[in-house]
Design an enzyme around this catalytic site. Structure first.
Site, PDB file in Angstrom:
ATOM      1  N   GLY A   1       0.817  -1.214   0.000  1.00 52.43           N
ATOM      2  CA  GLY A   1       0.000   0.000   0.000  1.00 52.43           C
ATOM      3  C   GLY A   1       0.847   1.258   0.000  1.00 52.43           C
TER       4      GLY A   1
ATOM      5  N   ARG B   1       3.841   6.038   1.772  1.00 46.24           N
ATOM      6  CA  ARG B   1       4.338   7.427   1.808  1.00 46.24           C
ATOM      7  C   ARG B   1       3.741   8.206   0.649  1.00 46.24           C
ATOM      8  NH1 ARG B   1      10.359   7.419  -0.764  1.00 46.24           N
ATOM      9  NH2 ARG B   1      10.118   5.623  -2.120  1.00 46.24           N
TER      10      ARG B   1
ATOM     11  N   LYS C   1       3.899  11.657  -3.705  1.00 45.30           N
ATOM     12  CA  LYS C   1       4.834  10.676  -3.141  1.00 45.30           C
ATOM     13  C   LYS C   1       5.742  11.412  -2.160  1.00 45.30           C
ATOM     14  CE  LYS C   1       8.077   7.259  -5.055  1.00 45.30           C
ATOM     15  NZ  LYS C   1       8.384   6.610  -6.345  1.00 45.30           N
TER      16      LYS C   1
ATOM     17  N   ASP D   1       9.158   5.842   7.419  1.00 47.28           N
ATOM     18  CA  ASP D   1       8.806   7.138   8.010  1.00 47.28           C
ATOM     19  C   ASP D   1       7.742   7.886   7.207  1.00 47.28           C
ATOM     20  OD1 ASP D   1      10.196   7.970   5.783  1.00 47.28           O
ATOM     21  OD2 ASP D   1      11.897   8.810   6.888  1.00 47.28           O
TER      22      ASP D   1
ATOM     23  N   ASP E   1       4.185  -4.856  -7.460  1.00 48.58           N
ATOM     24  CA  ASP E   1       3.544  -3.596  -7.050  1.00 48.58           C
ATOM     25  C   ASP E   1       4.083  -2.419  -7.855  1.00 48.58           C
ATOM     26  OD1 ASP E   1       5.712  -4.602  -5.233  1.00 48.58           O
ATOM     27  OD2 ASP E   1       5.743  -2.516  -4.601  1.00 48.58           O
ATOM     28  N   ASN E   2       5.123  -2.645  -8.634  1.00 53.93           N
ATOM     29  CA  ASN E   2       5.640  -1.596  -9.518  1.00 53.93           C
ATOM     30  C   ASN E   2       5.376  -1.936 -10.980  1.00 53.93           C
ATOM     31  OD1 ASN E   2       6.591  -0.147  -7.330  1.00 53.93           O
ATOM     32  ND2 ASN E   2       8.648  -1.016  -7.431  1.00 53.93           N
TER      33      ASN E   2
ATOM     34  N   ASP F   1       7.299   4.244 -10.813  1.00 52.16           N
ATOM     35  CA  ASP F   1       8.174   4.126  -9.647  1.00 52.16           C
ATOM     36  C   ASP F   1       9.647   4.065 -10.007  1.00 52.16           C
ATOM     37  OD1 ASP F   1       6.363   4.591  -7.755  1.00 52.16           O
ATOM     38  OD2 ASP F   1       6.198   2.545  -6.995  1.00 52.16           O
TER      39      ASP F   1
HETATM   40  P1  AMP Z   1       8.745   1.403  -3.615  1.00 46.80           P
HETATM   41  O1  AMP Z   1      10.025   0.664  -3.410  1.00 46.80           O
HETATM   42  O2  AMP Z   1       8.864   2.890  -3.586  1.00 46.80           O
HETATM   43  O3  AMP Z   1       7.988   0.912  -4.793  1.00 46.80           O
HETATM   44  O4  AMP Z   1       7.879   1.052  -2.318  1.00 46.80           O
HETATM   45  C1  AMP Z   1       7.547  -0.249  -1.910  1.00 46.80           C
HETATM   46  C2  AMP Z   1       6.671  -0.176  -0.683  1.00 46.80           C
HETATM   47  O5  AMP Z   1       7.383   0.415   0.403  1.00 46.80           O
HETATM   48  C3  AMP Z   1       5.410   0.643  -0.844  1.00 46.80           C
HETATM   49  O6  AMP Z   1       4.408   0.059  -0.059  1.00 46.80           O
HETATM   50  C4  AMP Z   1       5.828   1.984  -0.297  1.00 46.80           C
HETATM   51  O7  AMP Z   1       4.731   2.753   0.136  1.00 46.80           O
HETATM   52  C5  AMP Z   1       6.695   1.569   0.869  1.00 46.80           C
HETATM   53  N1  AMP Z   1       7.678   2.608   1.233  1.00 46.80           N
HETATM   54  C6  AMP Z   1       8.793   2.965   0.553  1.00 46.80           C
HETATM   55  N2  AMP Z   1       9.448   3.945   1.199  1.00 46.80           N
HETATM   56  C7  AMP Z   1       8.730   4.229   2.317  1.00 46.80           C
HETATM   57  C8  AMP Z   1       8.884   5.150   3.410  1.00 46.80           C
HETATM   58  N3  AMP Z   1       9.913   6.000   3.464  1.00 46.80           N
HETATM   59  N4  AMP Z   1       7.938   5.144   4.358  1.00 46.80           N
HETATM   60  C9  AMP Z   1       6.895   4.298   4.312  1.00 46.80           C
HETATM   61  N5  AMP Z   1       6.700   3.416   3.334  1.00 46.80           N
HETATM   62  C10 AMP Z   1       7.598   3.378   2.327  1.00 46.80           C
HETATM   63 MG    MG Z   2       6.357   1.172  -5.649  1.00 45.51          MG
END
Ligand code: AMP
Ligand code: MG
Length: 498
Positions: A99, A102, A122, A134, A260-261, A270
């Site tokens: 989900g 952030r 984002k 965070d 998820d990407n 992403d």
């Molecule tokens: P991503 O690698 O950006 O595609 O993110 C993968 C998952 O990790 C998603 O559910 C993002 O919302 C979560 N996520 C990535 N960075 C953060 C962060 N700094 N704080 C909270 N969730 C994160």
């Molecule tokens: Mg992502």
């Protein structure tokens, strides 16, 4: 999960026209939420041409209210931002709940082509999906997504786009303290394979989700009395086969192709630890977290097909009530992936080599790739050097591959051009129209992002101007066409989740 307090529901009209069909129709996949306060918001960059296609008022976006909305701290009037729920296979392992940890979906706008697009933030602060994170993002990675997505768009590759980056004035802890930032991006939608993986485990909502996705991305399938969901699957397979072929033709390494990407729309999404190849190398990996090379450059088509298999699994019950028949049907469609991919790749390669509209001899391509791999030849530079070769200028190619090594191949290529009746200079000019001269070079992007993090935006703005004009040679931009020095490439890595 708690909804946001009423006091934070939006009052500003900056994004008039914003709708929320996703949240309205698929509320069970969303949590109403509000971005964090931004202590000292500053607009670092605004994509005015994109804003214009969304019929947004640039002056209003630049106002205090506008920057508040773009940072997530002020909710727009009339709609309720939401965090979207999704699951996903990350590096092959299933995570049942990821989900928007952030991010927030502000809502949807209609663009000047009459298409509904998502407006999404984002880095806007923690949500119920943040798990250990965070909820924040920092200037370097958000500007990185801004620049790379806009470069991809300029290259004609389907992608989400960047509307703005706001520095929030918040210090965010990474390796040290870094300046916080929020990216606003625009996408055909934020439906991912992972959205379906989550929905199918919630029961019947997967059908509502599939109907929503069909209405949004393949409305021509809406009324189909039979096989609607199978045709939908096929349409996504086609869109993704075409997309990954474009990546492979451009030397783009996504870096974190988790389900998820992977979008349902067929857009690239992403931009985390992504990079463009300098030296051609199918094993190239730039992401510090991809230790096994699962998402290496040359693995991307196979991984995409694997992700599509995970997508297929979510649609089985919609496709046929007899599980075996559903599996047979989706497998037949999934098995068309390779042929679709190779078709797109071969057509793209033919265009890159000046042989467009004619079937290309596969060994001609394979032998060029073998030579390029053996000599660590710059991917982007080679195709422009080949066009220069046709114009009678051998210098660029001589800088890339020893002449005696490539001569036999050049003869075969010239032979193919002659058979196809192509005149050299005209062919060279056509090739230059599909082969970029400027891509975001890792060393230049890295330097520009470091400067931006220190408050100096000029190198970023310059690089953005160059990479959003990827095909137009300008003498003063010659530095931007050269690959990274070897000492940089040997150690370069990008970091995920930053
Ligand atoms: P991503 O690698 O950006 O595609 O993110 C993968 C998952 O990790 C998603 O559910 C993002 O919302 C979560 N996520 C990535 N960075 C953060 C962060 N700094 N704080 C909270 N969730 C994160
Ligand atoms: Mg992502």
């Amino acid at each position: 999960m708690a909804a946001i307090p009423d006091s934070q529901v939006g009052t500003t009209n900056v994004l008039a026209g914003l709708e929320s069909t996703f949240a309205d129709e698929l509320g069970t996949l969303t949590v109403p939420w509000q971005g964090a306060e931004a202590p000292d918001p500053t607009l670092l960059i605004l994509n005015e041409p994109l804003a214009a296609t969304l019929q947004l008022d640039v002056e209003a976006l630049r106002s205090v209210d506008g920057v508040g909305v773009l940072s997530g701290s002020t909710a727009p009037a009339g709609v309720q931002p939401v965090a979207m729920a999704y699951a996903g296979h990350q590096f092959g392992g299933y995570a049942p709940l990821l989900g928007d940890g952030r991010a927030l979906l502000l809502g949807e706008l209609e663009n000047s082509d009459g298409q509904r697009v998502d407006l999404h933030l984002k880095g806007s602060g923690p949500t119920p999906f943040s798990r250990g994170g965070d909820g924040f993002a920092v200037v370097g990675p958000m500007l990185r997504e801004y620049l790379v997505s806009e470069a991809m768009y300029a290259l004609g590759i389907p992608t989400t786009r960047a509307l703005s980056v706001v520095a929030t004035g918040r210090d965010v802890r990474r390796t040290g303290a870094e300046p916080g930032a929020v990216l606003a991006r625009v996408a055909a939608s934020h439906l991912r394979v992972g959205t379906f993986e989550y929905a199918v485990r919630q029961g019947e909502v997967v059908q509502t989700l599939a109907d929503y996705a069909i209405a949004r991305h393949h409305p021509e399938l809406t009324g189909l009395p039979e096989n609607r969901y199978l045709r939908f699957f096929e349409a996504v397979v086609e869109a993704q086969a075409s997309l990954v072929a474009r990546w492979m033709l451009t030397g783009f390494v996504h870096g974190v192709m988790n389900t998820d990407n992977t979008t349902i729309s067929g857009e690239t999404i992403d931009y985390g630890p992504c990079a463009f190849l300098d030296a051609f190398d199918p094993a190239a990996v730039f992401s510090s977290i991809d230790r096994g090379g699962r998402y290496a450059f040359g693995n991307q088509p196979a991984v995409l097909k694997w992700n599509l298999a995970r997508f297929a699994e979510t649609l089985l019950a919609l496709i046929d009530s007899t599980p075996d028949d559903a599996i047979t049907a989706v497998t037949a469609v999934l098995n068309t992936f390779d042929e679709r991919y190779h078709g797109h790749y071969a057509a793209g390669m033919a265009a890159k080599l000046g042989l467009a509209d004619k079937p290309i001899d596969r060994p001609l391509v394979d032998d060029l790739l073998t030579l390029m791999e053996a000599h660590g030849t710059d991917w982007t530079g080679t195709f422009r050097a080949l066009a220069d070769e046709l114009r009678g200028n051998p210098t660029p190619l001589d800088g890339l591959v020893p002449r005696e090594q490539i001569s036999p191949w050049l003869e075969r290529w010239r032979g193919a051009l002659t058979t196809h009746g192509r005149e050299a200079t005209a062919t060279a000019n056509t090739m230059d129209g599909v082969n970029p001269l400027y891509i975001p070079r890792n060393h230049q992007l890295d330097a520009a992002l470091r400067a931006a993090t220190d408050g100096e935006l000029a190198p970023f703005e310059k690089l953005l101007e160059v990479v959003t004009h990827p095909f137009d040679r300008r003498d003063e931009w010659s530095d931007y066409a050269t690959p990274a020095p070897k000492v940089f490439s040997d150690t370069f890595q990008t970091f995920c989740g930053t």
